[in-house]
Write a protein that holds these residues in place. Structure first.
Motif, PDB file in Angstrom:
ATOM      1  N   ILE A  14       0.849  -1.196   0.000  1.00  0.00           N
ATOM      2  CA  ILE A  14       0.000   0.000   0.000  1.00  0.00           C
ATOM      3  C   ILE A  14       0.881   1.241   0.000  1.00  0.00           C
ATOM      4  O   ILE A  14       1.981   1.224   0.564  1.00  0.00           O
ATOM      5  N   LEU A  16       1.695   4.090   1.584  1.00  0.00           N
ATOM      6  CA  LEU A  16       1.548   4.832   2.828  1.00  0.00           C
ATOM      7  C   LEU A  16       2.933   5.322   3.268  1.00  0.00           C
ATOM      8  O   LEU A  16       3.464   4.888   4.272  1.00  0.00           O
ATOM      9  N   PRO A 217      -6.191   4.380   3.835  1.00  0.00           N
ATOM     10  CA  PRO A 217      -4.829   4.728   3.367  1.00  0.00           C
ATOM     11  C   PRO A 217      -4.367   6.140   3.733  1.00  0.00           C
ATOM     12  O   PRO A 217      -3.286   6.543   3.320  1.00  0.00           O
ATOM     13  N   ASP A 247      -2.106  -1.044   6.188  1.00  0.00           N
ATOM     14  CA  ASP A 247      -0.740  -0.929   6.685  1.00  0.00           C
ATOM     15  C   ASP A 247      -0.704  -1.112   8.195  1.00  0.00           C
ATOM     16  O   ASP A 247      -1.221  -0.295   8.948  1.00  0.00           O
TER      17      ASP A 247
END
Length: 480
Positions: A14, A16, A217, A247
């Motif tokens: 992801i 992030l 996110p 995350d």
């Protein structure tokens, strides 16, 4: 002999970049930890699986009355209207059915704050909220992260400030599956005040539960919204969505909320069940009073009521196949709407349904029924109101994998402050499995030291080997 398989399921990927470097201020975390909300997993109903983003006033009231009659006696509490209730949808002529997936026109006020759709809620949301409270229930609503693009274009003022929509919007931050909003840049002045004004409006309406989508996110906006709820003067559950790639490094931010979606949208198929098992492995032990790992809604009963199947469409076609036929001109007058598939009864087999709800009980996921309540079948109702299932779920402990061999998994959920608990013996294959009762040694003790009650059969577990149907489960309560 117990066999415990220690491995991570899948790689979480992801974007992030900042989540590992920034953390919410400690006072925000402390404020969340002292929050008395959601001390056990929240349970209720959500409209998305049955109505997509097209729930309308009449259907909402009908489901609310059915909720009070069928679910409230068993402790279900939150009545949640999902996305779409602020959109002025184009409709198919002479019907309530939508003619577009997401409304291109949103209803908002002079401060850019969303208002109830005149299309689907001509009397506003207040009569539904008030009736919800009259029935002793709590009302929830869905929001998309950010500020409406149309408010940005109108450059509406931020209530109580000298700032405007264009001062706070991040025009590069747009949800990939619903482009109605721009993200909010929380480093800009006026951003926190915008979210404060939005939560203050919801508090004035009497909202008790906020499901925020496209938020997972974006940790800074998670923190901003949590702070906005904290200052609004009304207790509200905060539910974060969507799931999938989540995350773990941002867990401190997520714990500012009460629920964290960790799966993609879950539907009535084996794929959804498998995704829930994978998420359970990854997130076991992350739950705590006030913060729950959410496996999405329960797809039992009648689904997708606002998406009748066009005569020209084969029900087995995927979205991708339908899109290709629309593009080629082979299909016309077909609109792919929110959700999956067309109006139908849940396609789960009874064994899959037993597996689904047993998993939800043992992993302490919030229980949000998704099917249409007025038409709900007796079997589905029996499963979601079973007292042993609910007791296990509301125990608030996410079970652990204690045995795995030949597609059979055993998960154990201990009862708090007790030697008792629950276990699920899951058959993850398409064939019936038989296991020896001897593998059920609990906490290293002889299984014969425990009384075993088969919850779905409603009897004591029989002596001898244990048979588990294909994709099925044996759900047991054990008592020392």
């Amino acid at each position: 002999m117990k066999i415990i398989n220690h491995f991570l399921v899948g790689a979480v990927c992801i974007m992030l970049v900042t989540s590992c470097k920034i953390r919410p201020r400690q006072d925000s975390i402390t404020q969340k930890k002292t929050n008395a909300l959601a001390q056990v997993p929240p349970i209720g109903w959500n409209s998305f699986i049955s109505y997509g983003v097209y729930l309308h006033e009449e259907a909402a009231m009908a489901n609310l009355e059915a909720f009070a009659e069928k679910l409230k006696p068993y402790g279900y509490e939150y009545f949640v209207i999902d996305a779409g209730c602020f959109g002025e949808f184009k409709r198919r002529e002479g019907t309530m059915y939508p003619a577009e997936k997401h409304a291109q026109v949103l209803h908002f006020n002079e401060f850019g704050l969303l208002q109830p759709s005149k299309t689907y809620f001509p009397n506003g949301l207040q009569p539904i909220i008030d009736r919800c409270h009259e029935l002793g229930l709590k009302f929830g609503i869905h929001l998309m992260r950010g500020i409406p693009k149309s408010a940005f274009q109108a450059n509406t003022p931020i209530k109580g400030t000298k700032y405007f929509a264009r001062d706070i919007a991040d025009t590069t931050s747009i949800c990939v599956w619903n482009d109605q909003n721009y993200g909010v840049d929380m480093d800009k002045r006026g951003s926190q005040e915008f979210y404060n004004s939005l939560m203050n409006q919801l508090a004035d309406w009497g909202v008790d539960f906020v499901k925020y989508d496209d938020l997972v996110p974006f940790p800074k906006e998670v923190e901003g919204i949590a702070k906005a709820i904290a200052q609004c003067g009304r207790p509200m559950i905060l539910s974060l969505s969507p799931g999938g790639a989540v995350d773990e490094n941002a867990l401190d931010f997520f714990k500012l909320a009460n629920m964290l979606r960790v799966t993609p949208d879950i539907w009535d198929d084996q794929k959804g069940l498998d995704q829930c098992f994978a998420a359970w492995r990854k997130w076991q032990g992350k739950e705590e009073p006030g913060f729950w790992i959410d496996m999405d809604m329960i797809p039992f009963g009648k689904l997708q009521l606002m998406s009748p199947k066009p005569e020209s469409v084969d029900e087995s076609e995927s979205h991708a196949e339908i899109k290709a036929k629309i593009k080629s001109g082979e299909l016309s007058n077909v609109e792919l709407l929110a959700g999956k598939g067309w109006t139908r009864w849940s396609k789960f087999s009874q064994d899959q349904m037993y597996t689904f709800i047993t998993l939800r009980a043992l992993c302490a996921s919030p229980l949000m029924m998704g099917g249409d309540l007025p038409t709900l079948d007796n079997f589905s109702l029996k499963l979601i109101t079973n007292k042993d299932m609910l007791e296990c779920n509301q125990n608030g402990v996410m079970g652990k994998l204690i045995y795995e061999r030949d597609s059979v998994e055993i998960w154990d959920t201990p009862q708090k402050d007790s030697l008792n608990g629950w276990i699920g013996i899951f058959n993850r294959s398409d064939y019936q499995k038989v296991i020896s009762r001897a593998v059920l040694d609990l906490k290293g003790e002889n299984i014969n030291d425990y009384q075993l009650y088969d919850i779905w059969r409603g009897t004591a577990l029989e002596r001898g080997d244990i048979r588990i149907n294909a994709n099925g489960v044996v759900f047991l309560r054990y008592t020392k």
